[in-house]
Design a protein around this motif. Sequence first.
Motif, PDB file in Angstrom:
ATOM      1  N   ILE A  11      29.656  56.335  10.335  1.00 50.23           N
ATOM      2  CA  ILE A  11      28.464  56.021  11.110  1.00 50.23           C
ATOM      3  C   ILE A  11      27.893  54.736  10.535  1.00 50.23           C
ATOM      4  CG2 ILE A  11      26.143  56.744  11.730  1.00 50.23           C
ATOM      5  CD1 ILE A  11      27.000  59.577  11.491  1.00 50.23           C
ATOM      6  N   LYS A  13      24.702  52.166  10.719  1.00 50.84           N
ATOM      7  CA  LYS A  13      23.350  52.026  11.244  1.00 50.84           C
ATOM      8  C   LYS A  13      23.055  50.552  11.494  1.00 50.84           C
ATOM      9  CE  LYS A  13      20.434  55.632   9.419  1.00 50.84           C
ATOM     10  NZ  LYS A  13      19.288  55.904   8.566  1.00 50.84           N
ATOM     11  N   SER A  79       9.703  49.517   8.350  1.00 51.17           N
ATOM     12  CA  SER A  79      10.211  50.691   7.638  1.00 51.17           C
ATOM     13  C   SER A  79      11.621  51.056   8.072  1.00 51.17           C
ATOM     14  CB  SER A  79       9.297  51.881   7.882  1.00 51.17           C
ATOM     15  OG  SER A  79       7.999  51.584   7.458  1.00 51.17           O
ATOM     16  N   TYR A  80      12.082  50.477   9.182  1.00 50.21           N
ATOM     17  CA  TYR A  80      13.381  50.886   9.704  1.00 50.21           C
ATOM     18  C   TYR A  80      14.527  49.999   9.212  1.00 50.21           C
ATOM     19  CZ  TYR A  80      11.105  54.267  12.648  1.00 50.21           C
ATOM     20  OH  TYR A  80      10.387  55.342  13.096  1.00 50.21           O
ATOM     21  N   ARG A  82      15.332  49.725   6.212  1.00 52.75           N
ATOM     22  CA  ARG A  82      15.932  50.540   5.162  1.00 52.75           C
ATOM     23  C   ARG A  82      17.201  51.205   5.685  1.00 52.75           C
ATOM     24  NH1 ARG A  82      14.248  53.079   0.804  1.00 52.75           N
ATOM     25  NH2 ARG A  82      12.292  51.933   0.868  1.00 52.75           N
ATOM     26  N   GLY A  83      18.271  50.985   4.961  1.00 56.54           N
ATOM     27  CA  GLY A  83      19.487  51.706   5.306  1.00 56.54           C
ATOM     28  C   GLY A  83      20.223  51.197   6.521  1.00 56.54           C
ATOM     29  N   LEU A 112      14.256  43.561   3.022  1.00 58.30           N
ATOM     30  CA  LEU A 112      14.091  44.993   3.271  1.00 58.30           C
ATOM     31  C   LEU A 112      15.400  45.732   3.440  1.00 58.30           C
ATOM     32  CD1 LEU A 112      11.119  44.645   5.727  1.00 58.30           C
ATOM     33  CD2 LEU A 112      11.002  45.473   3.402  1.00 58.30           C
ATOM     34  N   THR A 113      16.506  44.999   3.530  1.00 54.99           N
ATOM     35  CA  THR A 113      17.781  45.697   3.655  1.00 54.99           C
ATOM     36  C   THR A 113      18.544  45.532   2.346  1.00 54.99           C
ATOM     37  OG1 THR A 113      18.852  43.739   4.523  1.00 54.99           O
ATOM     38  CG2 THR A 113      17.932  45.276   6.114  1.00 54.99           C
ATOM     39  N   ASN A 114      19.714  46.143   2.272  1.00 56.90           N
ATOM     40  CA  ASN A 114      20.488  45.965   1.050  1.00 56.90           C
ATOM     41  C   ASN A 114      21.321  44.692   1.145  1.00 56.90           C
ATOM     42  OD1 ASN A 114      23.336  46.600   1.773  1.00 56.90           O
ATOM     43  ND2 ASN A 114      22.368  48.500   2.463  1.00 56.90           N
ATOM     44  N   PRO A 115      21.797  44.186   0.041  1.00 59.92           N
ATOM     45  CA  PRO A 115      22.428  42.866   0.039  1.00 59.92           C
ATOM     46  C   PRO A 115      23.679  42.778   0.906  1.00 59.92           C
ATOM     47  CG  PRO A 115      22.074  43.678  -2.204  1.00 59.92           C
ATOM     48  CD  PRO A 115      21.743  44.790  -1.291  1.00 59.92           C
ATOM     49  N   ALA A 185      26.718  55.087  -2.345  1.00 59.04           N
ATOM     50  CA  ALA A 185      25.282  54.919  -2.431  1.00 59.04           C
ATOM     51  C   ALA A 185      24.613  55.420  -1.175  1.00 59.04           C
ATOM     52  CB  ALA A 185      24.967  53.453  -2.624  1.00 59.04           C
ATOM     53  N   ALA A 186      23.533  56.086  -1.377  1.00 58.19           N
ATOM     54  CA  ALA A 186      22.728  56.473  -0.232  1.00 58.19           C
ATOM     55  C   ALA A 186      22.145  55.193   0.352  1.00 58.19           C
ATOM     56  CB  ALA A 186      21.606  57.397  -0.676  1.00 58.19           C
ATOM     57  N   GLU A 187      21.841  55.229   1.610  1.00 59.15           N
ATOM     58  CA  GLU A 187      21.171  54.127   2.285  1.00 59.15           C
ATOM     59  C   GLU A 187      21.984  52.839   2.298  1.00 59.15           C
ATOM     60  OE1 GLU A 187      17.127  53.974   0.747  1.00 59.15           O
ATOM     61  OE2 GLU A 187      16.837  55.466   2.303  1.00 59.15           O
ATOM     62  N   SER A 188      23.298  52.975   2.227  1.00 57.98           N
ATOM     63  CA  SER A 188      24.112  51.780   2.414  1.00 57.98           C
ATOM     64  C   SER A 188      24.178  51.468   3.893  1.00 57.98           C
ATOM     65  CB  SER A 188      25.507  52.027   1.874  1.00 57.98           C
ATOM     66  OG  SER A 188      26.088  53.123   2.542  1.00 57.98           O
ATOM     67  N   GLN A 191      27.832  55.774   6.737  1.00 62.96           N
ATOM     68  CA  GLN A 191      28.113  57.118   6.281  1.00 62.96           C
ATOM     69  C   GLN A 191      29.520  57.446   6.678  1.00 62.96           C
ATOM     70  OE1 GLN A 191      24.794  58.644   8.345  1.00 62.96           O
ATOM     71  NE2 GLN A 191      23.601  58.856   6.496  1.00 62.96           N
TER      72      GLN A 191
END
Lengths: 214, 637
Positions: A11, A13, A79-80, A82-83, A112-115, A185-188, A191
């Motif tokens: 999945i 996102k 807030s969205y 994230r992840g 706000l997001t991951n690298p 990692a969570a929130e990569s 999934q």
Amino acid sequence: MAAGPYNYSYIFKYIIIGDMGVGKSCLLHQFTEKKFMADCPHTIGVEFGTRIIEVASQKIKLQIWDTAGQERFRAVTRSYYRGAAGALMVYDITRRSTYNHLSSWLTDARNLTNPNTVIFLIGNKCDLDAQRDVTYEEAKQFAEENGLMFLECSAKTGENVEDAFLDTAKKIYQNIQDGSLDLNAAESGVQHKPATPRNPITTDQPPNKENCSC
Amino acid sequence: MADKDGAEPVTASTNNPLSRKLNKILETRLDNDKDMLEALKALSTFFTENSLRSRRNLRSDIEKRSLAINEEFLTAFQAVKEQLDSVYSDVQAMNECCLDMTSRLKAAKAKTHHLISQTTSLHHESQRLQVKEQVANAFLDKFQLKQDEMKSLRGSKDGTLHVDFFKALARVKQIHSDCKFLLRTNHQTAGLEIMESMALHQESAYERLYRWTQNQCRLVTQDTPDVSPMLCQAVEALQDRPVLLKYSLDEFGKARRSSVVRGFIDALTRGGPGGTPRPIELHSHDPLRYVGDMLAWLHQASASEKEYLQSLLKGCTASNIQMDEVLGNITEGVCTPFKVRVEQVLVSEQDPVTLYKLDNLLKFYHHTIGQIVNTEAALLSTVAEIQDLSHRMFFNSLTGHANRLLDKVELPPSDLGPTSSLTQTLQLLRDVLACHDASVVPIDDKKQDYKQILACVIDPLLQMCSMSASRLSAIDMAAYMVNCIHLMNTTLALYEFTDTRLEMLNAQTDAHVDTLISEQASYILNRVGLAQMYGAIQQHQTGQGPLSSLPGLDELAIKSAVNKFDSYLAQPDSLTLPQCSLILGVTVRETAKKRSVELVCEAYKQIFNAILDPENGYKDGKSIVPRTPDQVTHLLN
């Protein structure tokens, strides 16, 4: 039954960002429903859509969060990020102001997001070439300078819409295979469905502990 | 013959042997007698020599010859006879043989007759049995499980399910329902028995299926659960046993619930890979972001959970209520950690603006999450509860602010302008109302909120203003109140749903303005000395005689007053009350001025008319009041 639409390996996102009225919701609608939605109402807060695609013969479910472009929702939509594994940053080629705001959107997206989040720049409404206010070359250069992927699309005609979503997914998939995206990692924003065989991935990087169900 | 007939009458002659002989000879026709010819021919072969001797011997020769021939015959026939005899004996033997065979056949036939009939009957029997067998096989095919079906239905000892399990289960179900046809026919016993055994199979199969499903459901604790097609099929099959389905779904919900809680805590405390995105709790100093991030996470999680659930239940019909229930269970676990954190934020937050923003944020998410989970879900009621708390906290904070205003009332400044607490409070009000522009809640709520907020702020403010003005003179108070209310008015005028408030404030302004106007007008009249005359003229009645006879209303006095009035007309602003010029609102100030002038003009008009009235006994009214009221009005405007 066995190959039902719900069988997917990953999945991803996504989040769609950009100024009000650039056609974010229409892009999503075009991608998920393959239809153009005229008179699309303003998005309230966030909405989401899904579609299953195939990349490198892996079924991938895209969970796409479409944010409201209105400034008053900025606090909510932030807030969205994230992840999100992919961020589609949209501007309207017929309205220069939407292009000028990109840097602020980009800052948000980077912060706000991951690298590893893949950021894809989309110049929407390319069917309205007569009213063009931002040249392709200019936007292309902006994308290159900031390391973004770039396409001009039309949510109305559907041109390049599919490609924008798929290219993003391909890039994310590539990151997984490179091992630069850690599935553990969570929130990569990715999934993995552990039920399916995942030989190509395990060879590169050992993201092997995700199966453990605590 | 004619000869014979002719000879009959002469019987005597014929009786004579000789004659008879002669006749016979004579009648003989040699050439016609073939036998004779043959005989003669034969005779000629051996009778070659016609001699006496030979003639004498002829007879014996012939006899000899005849004898020889007969002997020859005899021998020839002897052989024939012998042959015939042997043939005879052969035939005889054959006959005997045949007879024997016939009798044997007859015996055999007699013997086999039974056998044949038996065979035939057996044959018939066999045909009948074959048909029966076919029927029986067809029956078994239709009403019995095959070996491998049984096997897949029984499953293995470790509890795993074979892929064909569902096919077998469907067969069992089919057979069970087909038994109803049997029951309708004459095969009720069979029908009942099969039905019973199928029911047993079914029960044990469902039992096994339930165990398996339950185990599978327990395992879906990953971040992204693996909803396998088999599990979907299992859930679909369990639809026939609602209780088992419910238990299985409960198990699924339990597993997912713990997974969601884990994910939530991870997002709160661990964040993304390498700390990006940063853990949500890192933003706990920024209440809006902290709460907003949590709510967004919950929104996304519930949306995802709903999808998993939908994929699990895709084969089930009319399971919406059940799905909502399970989704409610799944999202229930995060309620407490979420609630505790938000409550902490709300309780420690003092700023009404932030509280109001939080309130609106919670309201928005109550609406947004309400689109995913149903109203009975604990998550939604938790959000509603917290939103209610935030609402109360916000109004508490507002009321507290207002109470503080009343506790410490500032004295009005010398310029009669608004006090700093008033401006500060109005700024706060502006900030609060501005939150609404940035919020996302429905209009109805907004209207209701506005009403309440205004009541919470404006009423105490008015009260505070009146209290702080209590020690002022009437004019000062009027001017001060007009200024304060004016400020509130201009603040509120920018927002929706403030009409009734504005109306009320305007009415209050009007009352205060009226005071100011009458004060201003009487001040002017007093200063020019017309006030007394105006009062006297108003009270004068015709029975009291001409006005000029009254003290203080003689020509001279009037003239000097009118002169003063003239100098006022030359410089109308010189007699403006300081309070009137301190009015902040330009329109209000202008109105006050205009209306006080009107009052002055009206007074002058009455004085003018009274003086020109011949009954009042002024000799030369025109010279006393040279200016007509119209002129005065013109000058003053």
